[in-house]
Design a protein around this motif. Structure first.
Motif, mmCIF file in Angstrom:
data_model
loop_
_atom_site.group_PDB
_atom_site.id
_atom_site.type_symbol
_atom_site.label_atom_id
_atom_site.label_comp_id
_atom_site.label_asym_id
_atom_site.label_seq_id
_atom_site.Cartn_x
_atom_site.Cartn_y
_atom_site.Cartn_z
ATOM 1 N N LYS A 180 2.499 14.167 -9.580
ATOM 2 C CA LYS A 180 3.458 15.266 -9.658
ATOM 3 C C LYS A 180 3.922 15.474 -11.092
ATOM 4 C CE LYS A 180 7.564 16.978 -7.289
ATOM 5 N NZ LYS A 180 8.680 16.626 -6.361
ATOM 6 N N ALA A 181 4.222 14.360 -11.783
ATOM 7 C CA ALA A 181 4.674 14.445 -13.175
ATOM 8 C C ALA A 181 3.578 15.003 -14.074
ATOM 9 C CB ALA A 181 5.086 13.050 -13.654
ATOM 10 N N LYS A 182 2.327 14.620 -13.778
ATOM 11 C CA LYS A 182 1.194 15.106 -14.573
ATOM 12 C C LYS A 182 1.019 16.616 -14.413
ATOM 13 C CE LYS A 182 -3.538 13.694 -15.645
ATOM 14 N NZ LYS A 182 -4.691 12.893 -15.206
ATOM 15 N N LYS A 183 1.169 17.086 -13.162
ATOM 16 C CA LYS A 183 1.035 18.529 -12.895
ATOM 17 C C LYS A 183 2.117 19.320 -13.607
ATOM 18 C CE LYS A 183 -1.339 18.461 -8.431
ATOM 19 N NZ LYS A 183 -1.202 18.694 -6.970
ATOM 20 N N SER A 225 3.764 18.440 -16.358
ATOM 21 C CA SER A 225 3.503 18.432 -17.799
ATOM 22 C C SER A 225 2.370 19.391 -18.161
ATOM 23 C CB SER A 225 3.154 17.008 -18.258
ATOM 24 O OG SER A 225 1.946 16.578 -17.658
ATOM 25 N N PHE A 226 1.351 19.495 -17.281
ATOM 26 C CA PHE A 226 0.228 20.404 -17.517
ATOM 27 C C PHE A 226 0.702 21.857 -17.497
ATOM 28 C CE2 PHE A 226 -3.350 22.906 -15.800
ATOM 29 C CZ PHE A 226 -4.246 22.708 -16.828
ATOM 30 N N ARG A 227 1.581 22.169 -16.534
ATOM 31 C CA ARG A 227 2.134 23.527 -16.456
ATOM 32 C C ARG A 227 2.939 23.843 -17.715
ATOM 33 N NH1 ARG A 227 4.390 23.261 -10.265
ATOM 34 N NH2 ARG A 227 2.382 23.432 -9.235
ATOM 35 N N PHE A 228 3.716 22.884 -18.175
ATOM 36 C CA PHE A 228 4.563 23.086 -19.352
ATOM 37 C C PHE A 228 3.713 23.352 -20.592
ATOM 38 C CE2 PHE A 228 6.753 21.282 -23.060
ATOM 39 C CZ PHE A 228 7.861 22.114 -23.069
ATOM 40 N N THR A 229 2.647 22.552 -20.773
ATOM 41 C CA THR A 229 1.778 22.734 -21.953
ATOM 42 C C THR A 229 1.061 24.072 -21.889
ATOM 43 O OG1 THR A 229 0.088 21.469 -20.764
ATOM 44 C CG2 THR A 229 1.386 20.288 -22.408
ATOM 45 N N ASN A 230 0.620 24.453 -20.688
ATOM 46 C CA ASN A 230 -0.051 25.749 -20.532
ATOM 47 C C ASN A 230 0.881 26.898 -20.883
ATOM 48 O OD1 ASN A 230 -2.349 24.547 -19.797
ATOM 49 N ND2 ASN A 230 -2.438 25.295 -17.701
ATOM 50 N N ASN A 231 2.125 26.808 -20.420
ATOM 51 C CA ASN A 231 3.116 27.855 -20.714
ATOM 52 C C ASN A 231 3.387 27.948 -22.214
ATOM 53 O OD1 ASN A 231 3.345 28.487 -18.037
ATOM 54 N ND2 ASN A 231 5.109 27.153 -17.665
ATOM 55 N N THR A 232 3.515 26.784 -22.865
ATOM 56 C CA THR A 232 3.798 26.784 -24.311
ATOM 57 C C THR A 232 2.623 27.361 -25.089
ATOM 58 O OG1 THR A 232 3.054 24.483 -24.344
ATOM 59 C CG2 THR A 232 5.436 24.864 -24.318
ATOM 60 N N ASP A 233 1.380 26.996 -24.687
ATOM 61 C CA ASP A 233 0.190 27.539 -25.359
ATOM 62 C C ASP A 233 0.139 29.045 -25.214
ATOM 63 O OD1 ASP A 233 -0.459 25.015 -26.049
ATOM 64 O OD2 ASP A 233 -2.003 24.733 -24.501
ATOM 65 N N ALA A 280 0.835 -1.209 0.000
ATOM 66 C CA ALA A 280 0.000 0.000 0.000
ATOM 67 C C ALA A 280 0.872 1.261 0.000
ATOM 68 C CB ALA A 280 -0.910 -0.006 1.223
ATOM 69 N N GLU A 281 1.943 1.247 0.791
ATOM 70 C CA GLU A 281 2.843 2.403 0.853
ATOM 71 C C GLU A 281 3.550 2.615 -0.482
ATOM 72 O OE1 GLU A 281 6.576 3.948 3.606
ATOM 73 O OE2 GLU A 281 5.308 2.314 4.324
ATOM 74 N N ARG A 282 3.960 1.504 -1.102
ATOM 75 C CA ARG A 282 4.631 1.594 -2.396
ATOM 76 C C ARG A 282 3.692 2.153 -3.465
ATOM 77 N NH1 ARG A 282 6.642 -3.086 -1.893
ATOM 78 N NH2 ARG A 282 5.155 -4.249 -3.144
ATOM 79 N N LEU A 283 2.435 1.710 -3.458
ATOM 80 C CA LEU A 283 1.462 2.183 -4.446
ATOM 81 C C LEU A 283 1.139 3.664 -4.258
ATOM 82 C CD1 LEU A 283 -0.970 -0.877 -4.532
ATOM 83 C CD2 LEU A 283 0.559 -0.137 -6.364
ATOM 84 N N THR A 284 1.044 4.101 -3.008
ATOM 85 C CA THR A 284 0.786 5.532 -2.748
ATOM 86 C C THR A 284 1.946 6.393 -3.239
ATOM 87 O OG1 THR A 284 1.621 5.189 -0.490
ATOM 88 C CG2 THR A 284 -0.770 5.220 -0.789
ATOM 89 N N LYS A 285 3.167 5.912 -3.070
ATOM 90 C CA LYS A 285 4.339 6.659 -3.558
ATOM 91 C C LYS A 285 4.322 6.760 -5.073
ATOM 92 C CE LYS A 285 7.685 5.874 0.151
ATOM 93 N NZ LYS A 285 8.935 5.184 0.538
ATOM 94 N N ILE A 286 3.984 5.638 -5.740
ATOM 95 C CA ILE A 286 3.914 5.637 -7.213
ATOM 96 C C ILE A 286 2.842 6.598 -7.702
ATOM 97 C CG2 ILE A 286 3.316 4.207 -9.219
ATOM 98 C CD1 ILE A 286 4.581 1.828 -7.629
ATOM 99 N N ALA A 287 1.669 6.575 -7.034
ATOM 100 C CA ALA A 287 0.570 7.473 -7.411
ATOM 101 C C ALA A 287 0.969 8.931 -7.219
ATOM 102 C CB ALA A 287 -0.662 7.145 -6.577
#
Length: 302
Positions: free
Chosen positions: A267-270, A272-280, A255-262
């Motif tokens: 974090k990576a998704k956020k 990438s979202f910031r990067f795409t917003n900046n480029t747009d 459970a601890e390992r899965l929470t860390k992966i999630a």
């Protein structure tokens, strides 16, 4: 048939807690005979190269360890043997780098080098293995790291822990082996776990079984010889590694390992979202700039 002590050790037969990879060669460094048993220690070479990363290969280890300046000290004594055995509660000092480490176990029974301060590097804890009387009725005790200390205090008994001053080689204090004190398991199936002694079951002509309670309320039982007293009451005399002070079950680990992966994925998704917003945003600004037309200047003929 060959005679004498063995000088070789195949990598596949090296203790698991050294955590050596299988594909880096056939051989592993074999510890020389010393204060700790073969399977209860690590050679100094593994400490310097594989754990602390002060060297990348065998040649660099030899340069660092064999130097006459004595860069690496074990228990405040310079050691120039790359195969010297380093065991539980030993203090590794590298004064030139300003680093001090204490050898401990993690919750899975593997050796770890826990970083400590200068003040804590001046002492170590030694378990009393045996108390006896020598020639001329001289009392002495033997510790877990092979030390013989003469004329100890009469209150010091077997299984107690003494606080040894490494600068003066004298006993600064005693931690009694009794219910209510903090212990760490150094043998058996519970190596690395620590907690408070609850009770001891005495079995004549057999082993004494000790019940230990962890911080989360879980208890485990082991032989008395597998325990090492590390503090009075609930307070340990040495600093312990960071992390949860109790062993997790397989499901809790999962459970601890899965929470860390999630968490890492989110974090990576956020990011990438910031990067795409900046480029747009920059693309829109550039588009707007392109749309601006220059003013036409009318030329009037005179």
């Amino acid at each position: 048939m060959p005679r004498g002590p063995k000088k070789h050790l195949k990598r596949i037969y090296a203790p698991k807690h050294w955590m050596l990879d299988k594909l880096s060669g056939i051989w592993a460094p074999r510890p020389t005979p010393g204060p700790h048993k073969l399977r209860d220690c690590m050679p100094l070479m593994v400490v310097v190269r594989n754990r602390l990363k002060y060297a990348l290969n065998y040649r660099e280890v030899m340069i660092v360890v064999k130097d006459k300046a004595g860069h690496i000290k074990i228990d405040n004594k310079a050691r120039r043997d790359p195969h010297y055995p380093v065991g539980f509660n030993d203090v590794v000092s590298i004064e030139k780098a300003g680093d001090f480490f204490r050898v401990l176990y993690d919750m899975k029974g593997r050796f770890i080098l826990h970083k400590i301060g200068v003040s804590e590097a001046k002492f170590k804890l030694c378990k009393v293995v045996r108390r006896s009387t020598g020639p001329n009725a001289v009392p002495y005790i033997v510790t877990h790291d092979g030390r013989t200390i003469r004329f100890p205090h009469p209150d010091i008994k077997a299984n107690d822990t003494v606080k040894l001053n490494l600068e003066e080689n004298k006993i600064d204090g005693v931690i009694k082996y009794e219910a209510g004190n903090t212990v760490m398991a150094t043998g058996g199936n519970n190596v690395g776990r620590y907690g408070v002694i609850v009770k001891t079951e005495h079995h004549p002509a057999s082993f004494d079984i000790v019940h230990v309670k962890e911080a989360n309320g879980n208890t485990f039982a082991t032989r008395s010889q597998n325990l090492f007293v590390i503090g009075e009451g609930h307070q340990a005399a040495i600093t312990l590694p960071k992390g949860k002070p109790y062993k997790l079950t397989i499901l809790e680990e999962k459970a601890e390992r899965l929470t860390k992966i999630a968490a890492t994925k989110l974090k990576a998704k956020k990011q990438s979202f910031r990067f795409t917003n900046n480029t747009d945003h920059t693309f829109i600004l550039l588009k707007k700039k392109k749309k601006k037309k220059k003013k036409k200047v009318l030329c009037v003929d005179t």
